[in-house]
Design a protein around this motif. Sequence first.
Motif, PDB file in Angstrom:
ATOM      1  N   THR A   1       0.936  -1.364   0.244  1.00  0.00           N
ATOM      2  CA  THR A   1      -0.064  -0.159  -0.086  1.00  0.00           C
ATOM      3  C   THR A   1       0.860   1.188  -0.172  1.00  0.00           C
ATOM      4  O   THR A   1       0.735   2.219   1.025  1.00  0.00           O
ATOM      5  CB  THR A   1      -1.044   0.154   1.199  1.00  0.00           C
ATOM      6  OG1 THR A   1      -0.120  -0.151   2.621  1.00  0.00           O
ATOM      7  CG2 THR A   1      -1.876  -1.090   1.054  1.00  0.00           C
TER       8      THR A   1
ATOM      9  N   LEU B   1      -8.542   2.255   5.230  1.00  0.00           N
ATOM     10  CA  LEU B   1      -9.070   1.655   3.894  1.00  0.00           C
ATOM     11  C   LEU B   1      -9.251  -0.043   4.436  1.00  0.00           C
ATOM     12  O   LEU B   1     -10.215  -0.718   3.941  1.00  0.00           O
ATOM     13  CB  LEU B   1      -7.893   1.721   3.007  1.00  0.00           C
ATOM     14  CG  LEU B   1      -8.151   0.964   1.529  1.00  0.00           C
ATOM     15  CD1 LEU B   1      -9.500   1.141   0.902  1.00  0.00           C
ATOM     16  CD2 LEU B   1      -7.028   1.348   0.605  1.00  0.00           C
TER      17      LEU B   1
ATOM     18  N   ARG C   1      -6.342  -0.484  -4.209  1.00  0.00           N
ATOM     19  CA  ARG C   1      -7.558  -0.630  -3.570  1.00  0.00           C
ATOM     20  C   ARG C   1      -8.354  -2.035  -4.115  1.00  0.00           C
ATOM     21  O   ARG C   1      -8.696  -2.712  -3.512  1.00  0.00           O
ATOM     22  CB  ARG C   1      -8.539   0.434  -3.680  1.00  0.00           C
ATOM     23  CG  ARG C   1      -9.802   0.438  -2.859  1.00  0.00           C
ATOM     24  CD  ARG C   1     -10.668   1.575  -3.303  1.00  0.00           C
ATOM     25  NE  ARG C   1     -11.924   1.190  -2.554  1.00  0.00           N
ATOM     26  CZ  ARG C   1     -12.256   1.908  -1.348  1.00  0.00           C
ATOM     27  NH1 ARG C   1     -11.439   2.704  -0.546  1.00  0.00           N
ATOM     28  NH2 ARG C   1     -13.326   1.554  -0.644  1.00  0.00           N
TER      29      ARG C   1
END
Length: 288
Positions: free
Chosen positions: A12, A23, A267
Motif C-alpha cells: 500500500t 481503507l 484498492r
Amino acid sequence: MTLKHAVFTVMTPEFTLEETARLLKQLGYNGVEWRVHSLPSRPSEKPDFWRGNKATLNLETIVKEAKSVRKLTEDQGLEILGLGTYLSYKLTDDIERCMEAARIMGASSIRVSPPGYSGSENYNDLYEEAVDGFGYVEDLARQYKVRANIEIHPRGICCSASLSYRLVSNFDPDYIGVILDPGNMMMEGYENWQLGLELLGPYLSHVHVKNSAWIAENTPDGAKQWKAMVVPMREGCVSWRDVLEALDKVGYTGWLSLEDLSPGDTRAKLADGIEFLKNLEAEIGNNS
C-alpha cells in the motif's frame, strides 16, 4: 473455516498510515502488518513498494511513535499482527528497538531475516552462524515477549518449510517462528503444503498471501528460459484452495496477511484479495 485477514503494508505504498488503516477497515480486514524501514529525508515523488512507501514505520523513530501507531490502528478496530522489518539477525540493536516498539504497540511479532544464499559461502557455515546468531535473538524475544519470525524466502537458507524448520527447531517456538509464504516457495522451495505445515507445527506464525508464476522467455539461441515472477492472485501457480485446505487439515485458525506485489490498482487488489480468500474459506468450511 474461520481465519483472520491482514495486509502487509509493503503493498500500500501510496497511502499514509492513517489512510491505510481506514481503507483496511472499510474493506473488512481484521489487522495490519506494518512495514518497517529507514525513511529518506525527502519523500519520493512516486512511491512504490520499495522506495517512498508511505505506509512504512520509520526504523529510527519507531519506539517514539509506537503509541501513536497503536492508537491510529486500534481507532479503526484493527489488530497489529506484527512488524515487517528487513533486519538481518546480526543487527541486534535494531532488532531490540523493534521488539520494544512491538511490545508498546501490542504486536506479537517482528520479522528477522536469516542469511541469504548466493553460493559464495558454504551453506553449512551460514547455518552454524545463524544458529549462533538467532540464539541471541531468542534471548531478546524472551525478554520483550515478542516473537522473532523468519519468512520463507527465495535466495536464502530458509527457502522451504523443511530448511526453515531445520533452523528454528533449535529454539523455543514461543520466541522464534516461521512465516509461511507459498508465493515465495513456488519460486524456490516448494514442498507439499500439508507436509510442510505438519513439520512446522507450533513454529508456524502466520501466512503471507500472494501468487507467482514461471514465465518463459526466449534466449538468443532459441531456447526457453524460465523466470519466476509475482502475478495477480488468481493467475499464479499457487493453488490457494490447496493451501487453505492444508491449513484447515492441520487446524490452523490464525492470520492470512495479503502481500500482493503484482501490478494494478491497490484498492482493487485489496478488495479482491479478501473476497477471494473469504469465498475459498467458506467453500472449504462447507465441505469439511
